[in-house]
Design an enzyme around this catalytic site. Structure first.
Site, PDB file in Angstrom:
ATOM      1  N   PRO A 246       0.826  -1.205   0.000  1.00  0.00           N
ATOM      2  CA  PRO A 246       0.000   0.000   0.000  1.00  0.00           C
ATOM      3  C   PRO A 246       0.867   1.264   0.000  1.00  0.00           C
ATOM      4  CG  PRO A 246      -0.686  -1.514   1.727  1.00  0.00           C
ATOM      5  CD  PRO A 246       0.608  -2.007   1.194  1.00  0.00           C
ATOM      6  N   MET A 247       0.477   2.209  -0.836  1.00  0.00           N
ATOM      7  CA  MET A 247       1.132   3.518  -0.851  1.00  0.00           C
ATOM      8  C   MET A 247       0.046   4.569  -0.641  1.00  0.00           C
ATOM      9  SD  MET A 247       3.302   5.491  -3.792  1.00  0.00           S
ATOM     10  CE  MET A 247       4.499   4.190  -3.889  1.00  0.00           C
TER      11      MET A 247
END
Length: 60
Positions: free
Chosen positions: A2-3
């Site tokens: 996840p970013m």
């Protein structure tokens, strides 16, 4: 991995940034069941003259 990309007006302290990054990471790990080292957080400062809403700059 996840970013999370956060754009916000400039002016937050380093402590506020640390806390935000930690809280976003913790919430992501709880929700997605991933380890903290899989989460990246990008904090981007934007000057008010570079952000507009309803056709009006926030600096105006």
């Amino acid at each position: 991995m996840p970013m999370i990309n956060v754009q916000m007006f400039e002016g937050r302290t380093i402590e506020q940034r640390r806390k935000l990054a930690k809280e976003l990471t913790d919430a992501t790990c709880r929700t997605l069941g991933c380890p903290a080292d899989a989460v990246q957080v990008i904090l981007t400062d934007v000057r008010k003259e570079n952000w507009a809403e309803a056709g009006k700059l926030f600096s105006d």
